[in-house]
Design a protein around this motif. Structure first.
Motif: not given
Length: 99
Positions: A60, A62, A79-82
């Motif tokens: 993930v 950060t 932030q929050g994507e992979t």
């Protein structure tokens, strides 16, 4: 979930000189012995990570920012994507903050 062992909080002492990024993608240069500051953008306490920290496909994101993989492919991630596979080979890869 990501490990917090490589995150440094505002107020902690810097143990390794270098370039650091916070969770909002803000960049600073710190020297050993400095103290991690608040985010320069928000003036709020934040977490910092050394730019040499590696991220792997599937981790993930950060910190929002610009990343480069071992094949020199570039991506902008939020932030929050992979972290994705390599855009060129579609294989799992390692990502770092772009210089």
């Amino acid at each position: 979930m990501y490990s917090t062992k490589d995150l440094h909080q505002t107020g902690e002492k810097v143990t390794e000189s270098g370039h650091y990024f916070d969770k909002d993608g803000e960049h600073i240069v710190l020297q050993q012995g400095d103290v991690f500051p608040d985010c320069p953008k928000t003036n709020q306490p934040t977490a910092w990570r050394h730019e040499d920290h590696e991220h792997h496909t599937g981790d993930v994101v950060t910190e929002t920012g610009h990343y480069v993989d071992i094949d020199k492919e570039h991506v902008d991630l939020t932030q929050g994507e992979t972290f994705p596979n390599c855009p060129n080979t579609n294989q799992p890869t390692v990502w770092k903050h772009a210089q």
